[in-house]
Design a protein around this motif. Sequence first.
Motif, PDB file in Angstrom:
ATOM      1  N   VAL A 182       0.413   1.721   9.239  1.00 53.70           N
ATOM      2  CA  VAL A 182       0.466   2.912   8.392  1.00 53.70           C
ATOM      3  C   VAL A 182       0.661   2.462   6.953  1.00 53.70           C
ATOM      4  CG1 VAL A 182       1.681   5.075   7.928  1.00 53.70           C
ATOM      5  CG2 VAL A 182       1.476   4.242  10.286  1.00 53.70           C
ATOM      6  N   MET A 183      -0.238   2.879   6.066  1.00 55.22           N
ATOM      7  CA  MET A 183      -0.103   2.566   4.641  1.00 55.22           C
ATOM      8  C   MET A 183       0.437   3.804   3.930  1.00 55.22           C
ATOM      9  SD  MET A 183      -3.508   0.292   3.955  1.00 55.22           S
ATOM     10  CE  MET A 183      -2.998  -0.088   2.288  1.00 55.22           C
ATOM     11  N   LEU A 184       1.471   3.590   3.103  1.00 53.66           N
ATOM     12  CA  LEU A 184       2.124   4.690   2.400  1.00 53.66           C
ATOM     13  C   LEU A 184       1.678   4.764   0.943  1.00 53.66           C
ATOM     14  CD1 LEU A 184       5.746   4.269   3.796  1.00 53.66           C
ATOM     15  CD2 LEU A 184       3.839   5.601   4.720  1.00 53.66           C
ATOM     16  N   ARG A 185       1.923   5.912   0.334  1.00 57.02           N
ATOM     17  CA  ARG A 185       1.526   6.130  -1.067  1.00 57.02           C
ATOM     18  C   ARG A 185       2.166   5.131  -2.013  1.00 57.02           C
ATOM     19  NH1 ARG A 185       2.393  12.446  -2.042  1.00 57.02           N
ATOM     20  NH2 ARG A 185       3.288  11.522  -3.888  1.00 57.02           N
ATOM     21  N   ASP A 186       3.355   4.653  -1.691  1.00 55.38           N
ATOM     22  CA  ASP A 186       4.033   3.709  -2.582  1.00 55.38           C
ATOM     23  C   ASP A 186       3.595   2.265  -2.348  1.00 55.38           C
ATOM     24  OD1 ASP A 186       5.296   2.988  -0.237  1.00 55.38           O
ATOM     25  OD2 ASP A 186       7.297   3.590  -0.882  1.00 55.38           O
ATOM     26  N   GLY A 187       2.595   2.055  -1.474  1.00 55.50           N
ATOM     27  CA  GLY A 187       2.052   0.717  -1.261  1.00 55.50           C
ATOM     28  C   GLY A 187       2.635  -0.021  -0.069  1.00 55.50           C
ATOM     29  N   ALA A 247       2.224  16.448  10.217  1.00 57.84           N
ATOM     30  CA  ALA A 247       1.754  15.061  10.348  1.00 57.84           C
ATOM     31  C   ALA A 247       2.860  14.070   9.987  1.00 57.84           C
ATOM     32  CB  ALA A 247       0.483  14.814   9.537  1.00 57.84           C
ATOM     33  N   ASN A 248       4.129  14.488  10.127  1.00 57.23           N
ATOM     34  CA  ASN A 248       5.234  13.537  10.036  1.00 57.23           C
ATOM     35  C   ASN A 248       5.142  12.629  11.250  1.00 57.23           C
ATOM     36  OD1 ASN A 248       6.347  14.760   7.698  1.00 57.23           O
ATOM     37  ND2 ASN A 248       7.350  16.280   8.977  1.00 57.23           N
ATOM     38  N   LEU A 249       5.394  11.344  11.054  1.00 59.73           N
ATOM     39  CA  LEU A 249       5.228  10.370  12.122  1.00 59.73           C
ATOM     40  C   LEU A 249       6.570   9.773  12.517  1.00 59.73           C
ATOM     41  CD1 LEU A 249       2.230   8.359  10.602  1.00 59.73           C
ATOM     42  CD2 LEU A 249       2.149  10.422  12.015  1.00 59.73           C
ATOM     43  N   LEU A 250       6.793   9.606  13.801  1.00 57.89           N
ATOM     44  CA  LEU A 250       7.969   8.907  14.303  1.00 57.89           C
ATOM     45  C   LEU A 250       7.492   7.573  14.862  1.00 57.89           C
ATOM     46  CD1 LEU A 250      11.031   9.053  14.851  1.00 57.89           C
ATOM     47  CD2 LEU A 250      10.436   9.804  17.164  1.00 57.89           C
ATOM     48  N   LEU A 251       7.850   6.481  14.157  1.00 53.07           N
ATOM     49  CA  LEU A 251       7.458   5.138  14.581  1.00 53.07           C
ATOM     50  C   LEU A 251       8.645   4.420  15.198  1.00 53.07           C
ATOM     51  CD1 LEU A 251       5.269   3.775  11.632  1.00 53.07           C
ATOM     52  CD2 LEU A 251       4.521   4.824  13.763  1.00 53.07           C
ATOM     53  N   ASP A 252       8.393   3.778  16.322  1.00 50.29           N
ATOM     54  CA  ASP A 252       9.411   3.023  17.044  1.00 50.29           C
ATOM     55  C   ASP A 252       9.090   1.539  16.917  1.00 50.29           C
ATOM     56  OD1 ASP A 252      11.515   2.424  18.761  1.00 50.29           O
ATOM     57  OD2 ASP A 252      10.340   2.792  20.571  1.00 50.29           O
ATOM     58  N   ASN A 253      10.123   0.703  16.988  1.00 47.69           N
ATOM     59  CA  ASN A 253       9.940  -0.749  16.841  1.00 47.69           C
ATOM     60  C   ASN A 253       9.141  -1.038  15.561  1.00 47.69           C
ATOM     61  OD1 ASN A 253      10.233  -3.439  17.555  1.00 47.69           O
ATOM     62  ND2 ASN A 253       8.353  -3.457  18.752  1.00 47.69           N
ATOM     63  N   CYS A 254       9.557  -0.380  14.492  1.00 46.18           N
ATOM     64  CA  CYS A 254       8.821  -0.407  13.229  1.00 46.18           C
ATOM     65  C   CYS A 254       9.197  -1.633  12.390  1.00 46.18           C
ATOM     66  CB  CYS A 254       9.131   0.863  12.452  1.00 46.18           C
ATOM     67  SG  CYS A 254       8.153   1.062  10.968  1.00 46.18           S
ATOM     68  N   HIS A 255       8.190  -2.213  11.757  1.00 46.80           N
ATOM     69  CA  HIS A 255       8.367  -3.337  10.842  1.00 46.80           C
ATOM     70  C   HIS A 255       7.674  -3.009   9.527  1.00 46.80           C
ATOM     71  CE1 HIS A 255       8.809  -5.134  14.816  1.00 46.80           C
ATOM     72  NE2 HIS A 255       9.523  -6.085  14.238  1.00 46.80           N
ATOM     73  N   GLU A 256       8.302  -3.372   8.420  1.00 46.06           N
ATOM     74  CA  GLU A 256       7.629  -3.284   7.122  1.00 46.06           C
ATOM     75  C   GLU A 256       6.915  -4.606   6.914  1.00 46.06           C
ATOM     76  OE1 GLU A 256       8.530  -2.434   2.415  1.00 46.06           O
ATOM     77  OE2 GLU A 256      10.170  -2.342   3.857  1.00 46.06           O
ATOM     78  N   ARG A 257       5.613  -4.538   6.709  1.00 51.99           N
ATOM     79  CA  ARG A 257       4.800  -5.746   6.592  1.00 51.99           C
ATOM     80  C   ARG A 257       4.561  -6.066   5.122  1.00 51.99           C
ATOM     81  NH1 ARG A 257       0.404  -7.002  10.848  1.00 51.99           N
ATOM     82  NH2 ARG A 257       2.393  -7.517  11.819  1.00 51.99           N
ATOM     83  N   HIS A 258       4.943  -7.290   4.727  1.00 51.32           N
ATOM     84  CA  HIS A 258       4.711  -7.781   3.367  1.00 51.32           C
ATOM     85  C   HIS A 258       3.580  -8.804   3.442  1.00 51.32           C
ATOM     86  CE1 HIS A 258       8.373  -5.961   1.704  1.00 51.32           C
ATOM     87  NE2 HIS A 258       8.847  -6.162   2.926  1.00 51.32           N
ATOM     88  N   ILE A 259       2.533  -8.562   2.657  1.00 54.29           N
ATOM     89  CA  ILE A 259       1.362  -9.446   2.684  1.00 54.29           C
ATOM     90  C   ILE A 259       1.215 -10.120   1.334  1.00 54.29           C
ATOM     91  CG2 ILE A 259      -1.139  -9.573   3.010  1.00 54.29           C
ATOM     92  CD1 ILE A 259      -0.873  -7.025   4.744  1.00 54.29           C
ATOM     93  N   VAL A 260       1.107 -11.453   1.358  1.00 59.72           N
ATOM     94  CA  VAL A 260       0.873 -12.241   0.148  1.00 59.72           C
ATOM     95  C   VAL A 260      -0.266 -13.194   0.462  1.00 59.72           C
ATOM     96  CG1 VAL A 260       1.837 -13.866  -1.508  1.00 59.72           C
ATOM     97  CG2 VAL A 260       3.303 -12.076  -0.523  1.00 59.72           C
ATOM     98  N   ASP A 261      -1.333 -13.077  -0.291  1.00 54.21           N
ATOM     99  CA  ASP A 261      -2.542 -13.853  -0.035  1.00 54.21           C
ATOM    100  C   ASP A 261      -2.968 -13.636   1.417  1.00 54.21           C
ATOM    101  OD1 ASP A 261      -2.643 -14.804  -2.671  1.00 54.21           O
ATOM    102  OD2 ASP A 261      -1.234 -16.414  -2.185  1.00 54.21           O
ATOM    103  N   LYS A 262      -3.032 -14.689   2.214  1.00 53.71           N
ATOM    104  CA  LYS A 262      -3.460 -14.543   3.606  1.00 53.71           C
ATOM    105  C   LYS A 262      -2.298 -14.688   4.581  1.00 53.71           C
ATOM    106  CE  LYS A 262      -8.200 -15.932   2.880  1.00 53.71           C
ATOM    107  NZ  LYS A 262      -9.317 -16.724   3.336  1.00 53.71           N
ATOM    108  N   GLU A 263      -1.080 -14.581   4.079  1.00 51.95           N
ATOM    109  CA  GLU A 263       0.094 -14.692   4.931  1.00 51.95           C
ATOM    110  C   GLU A 263       0.900 -13.398   4.865  1.00 51.95           C
ATOM    111  OE1 GLU A 263       2.369 -18.190   4.243  1.00 51.95           O
ATOM    112  OE2 GLU A 263       0.620 -19.484   4.137  1.00 51.95           O
ATOM    113  N   PHE A 264       1.696 -13.165   5.898  1.00 51.90           N
ATOM    114  CA  PHE A 264       2.527 -11.967   5.895  1.00 51.90           C
ATOM    115  C   PHE A 264       3.871 -12.255   6.556  1.00 51.90           C
ATOM    116  CE2 PHE A 264       0.522 -11.707  10.057  1.00 51.90           C
ATOM    117  CZ  PHE A 264       1.544 -11.227  10.873  1.00 51.90           C
TER     118      PHE A 264
END
Length: 97
Positions: free
Chosen positions: A31-36, A50-67
């Motif tokens: 899920v991509m959010l408005r704040d990036g 359309a509020n979403l309930l996500l379980d086992n959620c992780h915030e993914r940080h991507i830099v170049d080809k790594e995350f």
Amino acid sequence: GNHLQPEESQQPRIPSWAGALEDTVDKELLVMLRDGRRLVGFLRSYDQFANLLLDNCHERHIVDKEFADRYMGVMLIRGENVVLFGEIDPDRPKWLR
């Protein structure tokens, strides 16, 4: 005289784009959010806004080809903040998702 017309249902309706949510319940989504921010988690539920309930959620940080993922647990995301969402292919290796 002046007759009042019965009002149509004032119940909010789910946005047309959110119809795809029904098919993604219990599946892993990106899920991509408005704040990036990018969140990865399993969609457990959604509502008429359309509020979403996500379980086992992780915030993914991507830099170049790594995350890197930061564990967030269970998150409730306001539908108005969602820019894009898509199902993650469960058959791909974890490091390619």
